[in-house]
Scaffold this active site. Sequence first.
Site, PDB file in Angstrom:
ATOM      1  N   GLY A  86       0.837  -1.209   0.000  1.00 23.46           N
ATOM      2  CA  GLY A  86       0.000   0.000   0.000  1.00 23.46           C
ATOM      3  C   GLY A  86       0.867   1.251   0.000  1.00 23.46           C
ATOM      4  CG  ASP A 124      -1.601  -0.521   7.959  1.00 25.54           C
ATOM      5  OD1 ASP A 124      -2.446   0.356   7.722  1.00 25.54           O
ATOM      6  OD2 ASP A 124      -1.481  -1.552   7.276  1.00 25.54           O
ATOM      7  CG  MET A 177      -7.849   2.089   5.652  1.00 30.79           C
ATOM      8  SD  MET A 177      -6.781   2.363   4.227  1.00 30.79           S
ATOM      9  CE  MET A 177      -7.845   1.728   2.945  1.00 30.79           C
ATOM     10  CB  ALA A 229     -12.960   8.962  19.753  1.00 26.52           C
TER      11      ALA A 229
HETATM   12  O1  F6P Z   1      -1.531  -1.515   4.580  1.00 27.59           O
HETATM   13  C1  F6P Z   1      -2.131  -0.304   4.240  1.00 27.59           C
HETATM   14  C2  F6P Z   1      -3.607  -0.476   4.020  1.00 27.59           C
HETATM   15  O2  F6P Z   1      -4.153   0.768   3.661  1.00 27.59           O
HETATM   16  C3  F6P Z   1      -4.380  -1.088   5.186  1.00 27.59           C
HETATM   17  O3  F6P Z   1      -4.630  -0.144   6.196  1.00 27.59           O
HETATM   18  C4  F6P Z   1      -5.603  -1.598   4.489  1.00 27.59           C
HETATM   19  O4  F6P Z   1      -6.190  -2.660   5.207  1.00 27.59           O
HETATM   20  C5  F6P Z   1      -5.067  -2.071   3.162  1.00 27.59           C
HETATM   21  O5  F6P Z   1      -3.839  -1.380   2.959  1.00 27.59           O
HETATM   22  C6  F6P Z   1      -5.958  -1.834   1.987  1.00 27.59           C
HETATM   23  O6  F6P Z   1      -5.324  -2.354   0.867  1.00 27.59           O
HETATM   24  P1  F6P Z   1      -5.790  -2.097  -0.627  1.00 27.59           P
HETATM   25  O7  F6P Z   1      -5.476  -0.678  -0.984  1.00 27.59           O
HETATM   26  O8  F6P Z   1      -4.992  -3.073  -1.409  1.00 27.59           O
HETATM   27  O9  F6P Z   1      -7.260  -2.347  -0.654  1.00 27.59           O
END
Ligand code: F6P
Length: 326
Positions: free
Chosen positions: A11, A128, A170, A187
């Site tokens: 990502g 993350d 995420m 929150a």
């Molecule tokens: O690892 C980064 C991330 O954005 C995570 O937070 C999320 O679960 C995942 O990638 C989403 O991946 P993609 O963009 O392949 O759907």
Amino acid sequence: MKRIGVFTSGGDAPGMNACVRAIVRTAVFNGIEVMGIYHGYTGMIANEIEPLTTSSVSNIIQRGGTILKSSRSKEFMTPEGRAKAYRNIKEHGIDGLVAIGGNGTFTGALLFFEEYGIPTVGCPGTIDNDLYGTDYTIGFDTAVNTALDAIDKIRDTAASHDRVFFIEVMGRHSPYIAVHSGIAGGAEFVIVPGQMTPVAELVSALDKGWGRQKSSSIVLVAEEGVEGRATLIANDIREQLKDKGGIDIRVTTLGHTQRGGRPSAFDRILSSRLGMAAVEGLMEGRKCVMAGVLNDEIAYTPFKDTITREKNPHPDLIRMVNILST
Ligand code: F6P
């Protein structure tokens, strides 16, 4: 070390470009040539490899995404895929690699080293913040600030309409974005991955909150590998509260907005430090390690540890969410 290759994988994360810039400029400063490998391992297999110079990385420090493009390659996880990649790396005379990515990226780099002896130093590039061996990963700070901006805006509308908002962030299986943006955004609840949904707790707290005139609430929900957890939880709560009446619930999923945008100053500095440390690490003969920052010092952690060991927010942070929302 005469020529190195650099690639981004997994990502994308804000700050990856600043890291590429630092890698290219540190290498050039030390008389090392740099080849850019496009689309991560996919491009290594497909031979998408071109030289990068100082001017190729001008004017990118402020840009989100990655100029080198990215991918999640299934083919590289096969011996045949790695064999193709190795042929291309050799053809271009590349002696070492800098990989910017997360756990999947480093798993691939470790296999590649074990089979073909190509040394790789990694830079932790993921929003993350789930990599053992560094206090912060590239892109995490920007992602938290993006989430925070949305939370602040949602709070305005939540207060105007006396609503409860479930906001999904995420993080895959990592609690970091939820915990940090939840604390910064004030929150009332943060639900982290792996946590059983505290439906009863939440229902009674919402009930009490309403009882003492707290008219709006924000519940931060960390996704759990897939999108949609906040909707499931909100539906459950709606069902539980349907007889009480009066509590209006809405859901917002922030999704990929958290992956884009201009990197924060923190991320640009972190990325630059880690990019420089990765090249210097390769020059010192390091291999299969990730360059990270621990207590403000550069630290190199073996890939086998970054891949297998868990990292979690300080327990004080989790405790704080509960105390400060009372
Ligand atoms: O690892 C980064 C991330 O954005 C995570 O937070 C999320 O679960 C995942 O990638 C989403 O991946 P993609 O963009 O392949 O759907």
